[in-house]
Design a protein around this motif. Sequence first.
Motif, PDB file in Angstrom:
ATOM      1  N   GLN A 166       0.781  -1.205   0.044  1.00 50.77           N
ATOM      2  CA  GLN A 166       0.132   0.046   0.119  1.00 50.77           C
ATOM      3  C   GLN A 166       0.887   1.221   0.101  1.00 50.77           C
ATOM      4  O   GLN A 166       0.583   2.301  -0.548  1.00 50.77           O
ATOM      5  CB  GLN A 166      -1.045  -0.219   1.255  1.00 50.77           C
ATOM      6  N   ARG A 167       1.815   1.193   0.701  1.00 50.94           N
ATOM      7  CA  ARG A 167       2.625   2.450   0.645  1.00 50.94           C
ATOM      8  C   ARG A 167       3.656   2.423  -0.569  1.00 50.94           C
ATOM      9  O   ARG A 167       3.770   3.456  -0.940  1.00 50.94           O
ATOM     10  CB  ARG A 167       3.924   2.170   1.856  1.00 50.94           C
ATOM     11  N   LEU A 168       3.994   1.592  -1.187  1.00 45.21           N
ATOM     12  CA  LEU A 168       4.390   1.741  -2.640  1.00 45.21           C
ATOM     13  C   LEU A 168       3.604   2.023  -3.547  1.00 45.21           C
ATOM     14  O   LEU A 168       3.892   2.885  -4.425  1.00 45.21           O
ATOM     15  CB  LEU A 168       5.134   0.054  -3.110  1.00 45.21           C
ATOM     16  N   ALA A 216       3.919   5.535  -5.587  1.00 50.61           N
ATOM     17  CA  ALA A 216       3.899   5.839  -7.184  1.00 50.61           C
ATOM     18  C   ALA A 216       2.979   6.793  -7.425  1.00 50.61           C
ATOM     19  O   ALA A 216       3.104   7.614  -8.524  1.00 50.61           O
ATOM     20  CB  ALA A 216       3.437   4.408  -7.876  1.00 50.61           C
ATOM     21  N   MET A 217       1.851   6.893  -6.790  1.00 55.79           N
ATOM     22  CA  MET A 217       0.867   8.244  -6.883  1.00 55.79           C
ATOM     23  C   MET A 217       1.492   9.348  -6.669  1.00 55.79           C
ATOM     24  O   MET A 217       1.250  10.299  -7.575  1.00 55.79           O
ATOM     25  CB  MET A 217      -0.221   7.764  -6.248  1.00 55.79           C
ATOM     26  N   LEU A 218       2.137   9.682  -5.672  1.00 55.63           N
ATOM     27  CA  LEU A 218       2.830  10.942  -5.426  1.00 55.63           C
ATOM     28  C   LEU A 218       3.635  11.145  -6.538  1.00 55.63           C
ATOM     29  O   LEU A 218       3.985  12.258  -7.049  1.00 55.63           O
ATOM     30  CB  LEU A 218       3.591  10.917  -4.220  1.00 55.63           C
ATOM     31  N   GLU A 231       7.744   9.024   2.051  1.00 55.09           N
ATOM     32  CA  GLU A 231       6.797   7.768   2.113  1.00 55.09           C
ATOM     33  C   GLU A 231       8.116   6.656   1.746  1.00 55.09           C
ATOM     34  O   GLU A 231       7.716   5.835   2.247  1.00 55.09           O
ATOM     35  CB  GLU A 231       5.845   7.988   0.810  1.00 55.09           C
ATOM     36  N   SER A 232       8.966   7.065   0.997  1.00 52.97           N
ATOM     37  CA  SER A 232       9.947   6.020   0.758  1.00 52.97           C
ATOM     38  C   SER A 232      10.857   5.547   1.840  1.00 52.97           C
ATOM     39  O   SER A 232      11.041   4.259   2.050  1.00 52.97           O
ATOM     40  CB  SER A 232      11.142   6.540  -0.383  1.00 52.97           C
ATOM     41  N   ARG A 233      11.076   6.386   2.701  1.00 55.81           N
ATOM     42  CA  ARG A 233      11.679   5.991   3.996  1.00 55.81           C
ATOM     43  C   ARG A 233      10.718   5.363   4.923  1.00 55.81           C
ATOM     44  O   ARG A 233      11.300   4.487   5.432  1.00 55.81           O
ATOM     45  CB  ARG A 233      11.983   7.515   4.735  1.00 55.81           C
ATOM     46  N   ASP A 234       9.400   5.790   4.841  1.00 62.63           N
ATOM     47  CA  ASP A 234       8.468   5.044   5.725  1.00 62.63           C
ATOM     48  C   ASP A 234       8.387   3.359   5.248  1.00 62.63           C
ATOM     49  O   ASP A 234       8.213   2.443   5.866  1.00 62.63           O
ATOM     50  CB  ASP A 234       7.235   5.722   5.539  1.00 62.63           C
ATOM     51  N   VAL A 235       8.427   3.286   3.960  1.00 65.05           N
ATOM     52  CA  VAL A 235       8.448   1.972   3.324  1.00 65.05           C
ATOM     53  C   VAL A 235       9.674   1.095   3.550  1.00 65.05           C
ATOM     54  O   VAL A 235       9.434  -0.028   3.913  1.00 65.05           O
ATOM     55  CB  VAL A 235       8.244   2.159   1.689  1.00 65.05           C
TER      56      VAL A 235
END
Length: 411
Positions: A238-240, A244-246, A270-274
Amino acid sequence: MQGDPADTTIRPLPTAPGTAAPGGDPPPTPTPTPTPTPLPRRAAGVLLGCLTALLGLLYFAVGGALLGAPLLWPRTRRRALVVLTAGARRLTALERRRRSFFFGDRFPDRPVPDRRILRHLAARTYSGLLTGVVVGLLGFGAVLAGLLVVGLARGTLDWGELVSQVLLGGVLLFLNVQGLFSLVALDARLARECFGPSERELMQQRIDELATSRAAVLRAVDTERRRIERDLHDGVQQRLVALAMLLGRARRGGRTPEQARTLLDQAHQESRDVLAELREVAWRVYPTALDTLGLQEALAGVSERCSIPVRTEFALTEPLPAPVETAAYFVVSESVTNAAKHSAATEIRVSLRSHGPVLVVRVEDNGVGGARPDGSGLTGLRSRVGALDGRLHVHSPPGGPTTITAELPCA
């Protein structure tokens, strides 16, 4: 700690030695190691066994004389066997008390079949009489040794005769002592066969335990795989998608530089959270710190990632086998995770101590309690601990606190 409905596995855990668990599941008590009885008491037990064997011989002689004809006649055979077995059971009970008092044996309180009673008394009578013969030979040898010493003191023996007598006496003494030890071991084995689980029963029990443990481990592996898939699908995936949407929104035309920069900043966060969530999933699969830094540092990582303060007492000085380290890590990790999610606790205490050859892992929180030992998460821990012949105990009364204790054999 509330049990996570999708979280854990186990077989009954024991509390640490000396720890009582009020209410809830009764605390597991470690299997007591029988204290060896003093040698004089065991020697007295062997001598008394020779006398009880004489009682058995007398009983069979008198019983055979009185009940011989009824035992041979089919119509009276059953009643005669009942009478014969009743007396044999009393003599066998005497044997049981002798083993308990003089040798410290503890047997389960269970009924013994009549045929086993008669078979035991017959075998015990034979072994006891044979033991009496060996003890008598030892006594006779001691008398001869005394006469040899007297003859040597009087000077009536020459050196050649003395050497031959000593060599012959030493060989006979060795054979007698070995025979006595073998007969004592036979006596103990006969008692186990009659009063306790036989070797066949113990082996079957062990096979059943291993089969159950293997099935539980397979279920735990499947449960863990489903949980990993759920974590990847509901979390990382979901984070990925959001990342991608951002990035897609940032690439579209018509954006001002400030809007594009804002979207890129969000995508970066978001990439750091992923990455953080992916690292968390990888730690739950297997912590590489166990191999590189050891159990203590791996548990320190668990404390750092927990949102609740965790106090860890690591009182181990000797290295642990790798499977035991892994099991101890997952017991602490799963217990701490469940406490942080469900217990509303403000503090978690973790301790690892060695009690002889057993590692005792204890996790306690001050939360609301009510954890279900049959929950999927605790069931998984129980299977993991049980695969190492360990025990898991969960004590979680309503209102708390929750205590999870694992005993892991290190030998």
